[in-house]
Design a protein around this motif. Structure first.
Motif, PDB file in Angstrom:
ATOM      1  N   ILE A 180     -34.262  36.334  71.967  1.00 43.51           N
ATOM      2  CA  ILE A 180     -33.118  36.367  72.884  1.00 43.51           C
ATOM      3  C   ILE A 180     -33.593  36.495  74.323  1.00 43.51           C
ATOM      4  O   ILE A 180     -33.139  35.768  75.215  1.00 43.51           O
ATOM      5  CB  ILE A 180     -32.163  37.519  72.517  1.00 43.51           C
ATOM      6  CG1 ILE A 180     -31.452  37.213  71.190  1.00 43.51           C
ATOM      7  CG2 ILE A 180     -31.142  37.757  73.620  1.00 43.51           C
ATOM      8  CD1 ILE A 180     -30.687  38.366  70.625  1.00 43.51           C
TER       9      ILE A 180
ATOM     10  N   GLY B  88     -20.811  43.125  71.704  1.00 41.79           N
ATOM     11  CA  GLY B  88     -21.924  42.378  72.282  1.00 41.79           C
ATOM     12  C   GLY B  88     -21.509  41.398  73.351  1.00 41.79           C
ATOM     13  O   GLY B  88     -22.339  40.642  73.868  1.00 41.79           O
TER      14      GLY B  88
ATOM     15  N   PHE C 146     -26.333  41.375  76.874  1.00 40.67           N
ATOM     16  CA  PHE C 146     -27.398  41.409  75.874  1.00 40.67           C
ATOM     17  C   PHE C 146     -28.492  42.400  76.278  1.00 40.67           C
ATOM     18  O   PHE C 146     -29.056  43.096  75.433  1.00 40.67           O
ATOM     19  CB  PHE C 146     -28.015  40.017  75.693  1.00 40.67           C
ATOM     20  CG  PHE C 146     -27.061  38.986  75.136  1.00 40.67           C
ATOM     21  CD1 PHE C 146     -25.826  39.352  74.630  1.00 40.67           C
ATOM     22  CD2 PHE C 146     -27.393  37.640  75.117  1.00 40.67           C
ATOM     23  CE1 PHE C 146     -24.941  38.414  74.117  1.00 40.67           C
ATOM     24  CE2 PHE C 146     -26.524  36.684  74.604  1.00 40.67           C
ATOM     25  CZ  PHE C 146     -25.291  37.083  74.113  1.00 40.67           C
TER      26      PHE C 146
ATOM     27  N   PHE D 216     -25.623  40.193  69.294  1.00 37.54           N
ATOM     28  CA  PHE D 216     -25.857  39.237  70.377  1.00 37.54           C
ATOM     29  C   PHE D 216     -25.129  37.924  70.076  1.00 37.54           C
ATOM     30  O   PHE D 216     -25.748  36.910  69.760  1.00 37.54           O
ATOM     31  CB  PHE D 216     -27.358  38.986  70.542  1.00 37.54           C
ATOM     32  CG  PHE D 216     -28.169  40.235  70.732  1.00 37.54           C
ATOM     33  CD1 PHE D 216     -28.326  40.800  71.987  1.00 37.54           C
ATOM     34  CD2 PHE D 216     -28.771  40.866  69.642  1.00 37.54           C
ATOM     35  CE1 PHE D 216     -29.062  41.961  72.161  1.00 37.54           C
ATOM     36  CE2 PHE D 216     -29.518  42.024  69.815  1.00 37.54           C
ATOM     37  CZ  PHE D 216     -29.662  42.584  71.077  1.00 37.54           C
TER      38      PHE D 216
END
Length: 485
Positions: A83, A234, A271, A296
């Motif tokens: 990510i 998220g 995030f 996420f």
């Protein structure tokens, strides 16, 4: 032997004290910490027998270097790595957009990316929120609409009027099947056993951060979690200066007006807030939380508002937020406007402000007229004359207590978060700030600062230098304790 000790117990105690003092002083010198802080601890150890050792034991440990707060479990997770890699946008690619980033900001972005693996995020929708009553109205609506999880991390959480509403709403969502994880600082917070039982029965998972035996008497016991974070599904994140307590809400019955600033973020920067929460959760829960994609979700925001989340504390190798503030001040070309409730800076920040002002930058500082701490107030006052000498404009907010922690630079850069301009926030506490590289938001933050000045009085240099010797003595005394405040 026992007769000798009983007869000369005070002498034995003093000798033992100074043996331990010598060991402590040697330890301090070998650590090569800030000279001002070093001298403060040495003076306290030598001048105040026994008490000095207690102060050093509770406040003098350098845990950042000892790395007792391990972040590797989360940061090395394959999901987090992937990510962050996707988010870690090269700032040069933003120069073609309307919300382009200046050259100095590009260097700041690189600094944080190297310091703390803090990715620059591109697609965000940001809302600056003024005061607790507005924050909680927005926050409660978003919590009410939560579907998957609610992650919360606060320095102060009290089960008073607003706190009870907050916790009751969390209990309701937990009963509906939403996973609620709550972390609160044990020194800053005050939650009754009855309320904790209610949270447990509702299914809320909660932990106190670094519990102490007597939190009411612990004061500013070292290494507190000063962050204020909420993450909803998220997708939505909140960060800023407003805790969960009636003090932060301008109820009619409150004695003083409370002026504060918070942020709501929707987008990719959430995030990074999530990653910081998960790092802390693993620490307070003493477990490794299984990470999955639900933390996420796919970002839906298409608005370009570049944001970096800077976190600092004993778990980071560098004082990330302080370095970001320092860099922004020394690279400013037009103006630097700072708002902080506690101004007890280190030498680096003082020098940066002086140099910027003397080079022609309009440097302004907004602090409270009345502080909630006698010691902090006089420690702050001890720094003002040297700033005024450098032509820095200093204002004291008179409408109430200003608790906002913001800085805006050159209509291009803004930071809003939990970090005060003091030793504790820079070096000891866990803090988190949002760094916003957007002209529109910078202009909005500038307008807010200018509006706050209408409720403030500027300090006149000549009048300030004529303050009484008694005040100067108070300032000198409190400044001695500045590294410990």
């Amino acid at each position: 032997m026992l007769d000798f000790i009983s007869q000369y117990w005070w002498t034995v105690a003093i000798v033992l004290n100074y043996i331990l003092v010598i060991i402590a002083v040697a330890t301090i010198l070998f650590k090569s910490i800030n000279p001002t802080k070093t001298l403060t601890y040495i003076i306290v150890l030598l001048v105040f027998p026994f008490f000095g050792l207690i102060v050093y034991y509770f406040f003098g440990q350098e845990y950042r270097k000892d790395k007792i707060f391990n972040r590797k479990d989360v940061l090395n997770n394959s999901l987090i790595k992937s990510i962050n890699q996707k988010l870690n946008l090269d700032p040069e690619t933003l120069t073609s957009y309307e919300a382009n980033i200046e050259e100095d900001q590009i260097r700041l972005i690189h600094l944080l990316q190297k310091n703390d693996k803090s990715p620059l995020t591109k697609y965000n929708d940001i809302e600056i929120i003024l005061n607790g009553e507005n924050k909680f109205e927005i926050l409660f609506k978003d919590i009410q609409n939560a579907k998957e999880h609610i992650h919360i991390e606060y320095y102060i959480l009290k089960d008073d009027k607003i706190g009870t509403k907050f916790i009751d709403l969390l209990c309701q969502k937990a009963k509906e099947g939403v996973i609620v994880r709550l972390s609160f600082d044990d020194v800053g917070s005050k939650i009754s056993s009855k309320m904790k039982k209610k949270m447990t029965e509702s299914g809320i998972k909660f932990h106190a951060f670094m519990p102490v035996l007597f939190p009411r008497f612990a004061g500013k016991m070292n290494y507190r979690n000063h962050r204020k974070i909420v993450i909803i599904d998220g997708e939505i994140g909140f960060v800023g200066g407003i805790n969960v307590s009636d003090t932060y809400v301008n109820y009619p019955e409150n004695k003083a007006y409370w002026r504060d600033t918070h942020l709501k973020i929707v987008g990719e920067a959430v995030f990074t807030l999530q990653t910081q929460f998960l790092t802390n959760w693993n620490f307070v829960a003493d477990t490794t939380l299984e990470l999955d994609r639900s933390f996420f979700p796919q970002n839906k925001v298409q608005t370009i508002q570049p944001v970096q989340i800077a976190a600092s504390g004993p778990d980071t190798d560098w004082a990330n937020i302080m370095e970001a503030i320092f860099f922004s001040i020394v690279t400013a070309e037009d103006y630097v406007y700072i708002t902080t409730p506690y101004f007890i800076p280190n030498d680096q920040i003082i020098t940066a402000m002086q140099v910027a002002s003397k080079s022609g930058v309009d440097v302004r500082l907004l602090i409270p007229h009345k502080s909630d701490s006698w010691t902090a107030k006089h420690a702050t006052n001890s720094y003002l004359e040297q700033l005024l000498e450098a032509n820095i404009k200093i204002y004291r907010y008179e409408k109430g207590f200003i608790h906002a922690k913001t800085m805006v630079v050159d209509d291009v850069f803004t930071t809003i978060g939990t970090c005060n301009m003091d030793y504790r926030s820079f070096n000891i506490n866990f803090e988190i700030n949002a760094l916003i590289y957007n002209k529109d938001k910078a202009k909005e933050a500038k307008a807010i600062f200018t509006n706050d000045l209408e409720s403030a009085a500027q300090i006149d240099f000549n009048q300030w230098t004529e303050r009484s010797n008694i005040k100067r003595i108070q300032e000198a005394y409190c400044r001695l304790w500045a590294p410990l405040l």
